[in-house]
Design a protein around this motif. Structure first.
Motif, PDB file in Angstrom:
ATOM      1  N   VAL A 156       9.988  12.683   4.954  1.00  0.00           N
ATOM      2  CA  VAL A 156       9.850  11.578   3.993  1.00  0.00           C
ATOM      3  C   VAL A 156       8.447  10.982   4.080  1.00  0.00           C
ATOM      4  CG1 VAL A 156      10.616   9.218   3.482  1.00  0.00           C
ATOM      5  CG2 VAL A 156      12.294  11.035   3.813  1.00  0.00           C
ATOM      6  N   VAL A 157       7.942  10.804   5.282  1.00  0.00           N
ATOM      7  CA  VAL A 157       6.583  10.263   5.447  1.00  0.00           C
ATOM      8  C   VAL A 157       5.570  11.212   4.818  1.00  0.00           C
ATOM      9  CG1 VAL A 157       4.790   9.687   7.135  1.00  0.00           C
ATOM     10  CG2 VAL A 157       7.137   8.890   7.489  1.00  0.00           C
ATOM     11  N   ILE A 158       5.701  12.507   5.098  1.00  0.00           N
ATOM     12  CA  ILE A 158       4.767  13.488   4.537  1.00  0.00           C
ATOM     13  C   ILE A 158       4.831  13.486   3.009  1.00  0.00           C
ATOM     14  CG2 ILE A 158       4.293  15.968   4.349  1.00  0.00           C
ATOM     15  CD1 ILE A 158       5.175  16.133   7.346  1.00  0.00           C
ATOM     16  N   ALA A 159       6.034  13.457   2.452  1.00  0.00           N
ATOM     17  CA  ALA A 159       6.191  13.443   0.992  1.00  0.00           C
ATOM     18  C   ALA A 159       5.623  12.158   0.390  1.00  0.00           C
ATOM     19  CB  ALA A 159       7.663  13.608   0.622  1.00  0.00           C
ATOM     20  N   SER A 160       5.815  11.038   1.067  1.00  0.00           N
ATOM     21  CA  SER A 160       5.293   9.757   0.570  1.00  0.00           C
ATOM     22  C   SER A 160       3.772   9.748   0.565  1.00  0.00           C
ATOM     23  CB  SER A 160       5.803   8.601   1.430  1.00  0.00           C
ATOM     24  OG  SER A 160       7.192   8.509   1.345  1.00  0.00           O
ATOM     25  N   VAL A 161       3.176  10.260   1.617  1.00  0.00           N
ATOM     26  CA  VAL A 161       1.720  10.321   1.690  1.00  0.00           C
ATOM     27  C   VAL A 161       1.199  11.266   0.616  1.00  0.00           C
ATOM     28  CG1 VAL A 161      -0.218  11.099   3.119  1.00  0.00           C
ATOM     29  CG2 VAL A 161       1.586   9.698   4.114  1.00  0.00           C
ATOM     30  N   ALA A 162       1.852  12.415   0.434  1.00  0.00           N
ATOM     31  CA  ALA A 162       1.410  13.368  -0.584  1.00  0.00           C
ATOM     32  C   ALA A 162       1.505  12.753  -1.983  1.00  0.00           C
ATOM     33  CB  ALA A 162       2.260  14.641  -0.505  1.00  0.00           C
ATOM     34  N   LYS A 163       2.554  11.976  -2.212  1.00  0.00           N
ATOM     35  CA  LYS A 163       2.715  11.334  -3.521  1.00  0.00           C
ATOM     36  C   LYS A 163       1.619  10.289  -3.735  1.00  0.00           C
ATOM     37  CE  LYS A 163       6.182   9.015  -6.332  1.00  0.00           C
ATOM     38  NZ  LYS A 163       7.527   8.470  -6.377  1.00  0.00           N
ATOM     39  N   CYS A 164       1.280   9.557  -2.691  1.00  0.00           N
ATOM     40  CA  CYS A 164       0.267   8.502  -2.812  1.00  0.00           C
ATOM     41  C   CYS A 164      -1.128   9.067  -3.040  1.00  0.00           C
ATOM     42  CB  CYS A 164       0.252   7.612  -1.556  1.00  0.00           C
ATOM     43  SG  CYS A 164       1.691   6.558  -1.442  1.00  0.00           S
ATOM     44  N   ASP A 165      -1.432  10.208  -2.401  1.00  0.00           N
ATOM     45  CA  ASP A 165      -2.781  10.744  -2.581  1.00  0.00           C
ATOM     46  C   ASP A 165      -2.862  11.821  -3.660  1.00  0.00           C
ATOM     47  OD1 ASP A 165      -1.891  13.137  -1.455  1.00  0.00           O
ATOM     48  OD2 ASP A 165      -3.005  12.903   0.410  1.00  0.00           O
TER      49      ASP A 165
END
Length: 171
Positions: A156-165
């Motif tokens: 979830v953290v990885i997906a959230s960071v990918a979505k933000c950048d």
């Protein structure tokens, strides 16, 4: 995970007894799958893959998540208080760590059918090795549940960071 732990904290279940009947058998070789040296090689491979692919958040989580897993399994062992012999046993720290590292490999490499299948088989074999030696089978199930929950949080953290950048997570 916690509900199972408190349900079995007073002693082995019939399923646990069935696995313990194989205690001392040749099945102990299955400990290879949760041995710290084997797990360390997998962890270094995952870290190397994440760094090579320049997935910095994934690399950070590959490094941090196993540390959190070991710490959390130790805290939960004492909170739940299930013993096997003189040692606290639930959840299995070996299983938790192995499952987390396998999950980190999947997150670093990307979900591939063959990798998911191999990781699942690896985890089950490691659980069986622990269940016929150091732990009750239900301890290994607790480790599996704890480990998978931590891998899901990391994903979830990885997906959230990918979505933000604006980048997409690898598959």
């Amino acid at each position: 995970m916690a509900v199972l732990g408190w349900a079995v904290r007073d002693g082995p279940t019939p399923v646990d007894d069935w696995f313990q009947a194989a205690h001392g058998s040749a099945l102990r070789w299955l400990l290879f799958f949760t041995d710290y040296r084997t797990v360390a090689v997998l962890l270094l491979a995952a870290l190397g893959c994440a760094l090579y692919r320049q997935k910095w958040w994934t690399a950070a989580l590959v490094f941090v998540t196993p540390v959190v897993a070991v710490w959390l399994s130790r805290v939960l062992k004492h909170a739940i208080g299930r013993h096997k012999g003189d040692a606290v046993a639930y959840p299995s720290g070996h299983t938790t760590l192995a499952v987390v590292v396998l999950g980190m490999v999947i997150l670093a490499v990307g979900a591939r059918f063959w990798l998911l299948l191999a990781s699942g088989v690896w985890a089950v074999l490691g659980m069986l090795g622990q269940a016929v030696t150091y732990h009750y089978f239900t301890d290994t199930v607790g480790g599996l549940l704890l480990g998978t929950s931590l891998v899901c949080l990391a994903a979830v953290v990885i997906a959230s960071v990918a979505k933000c950048d604006g980048s997409a997570p690898s598959r």
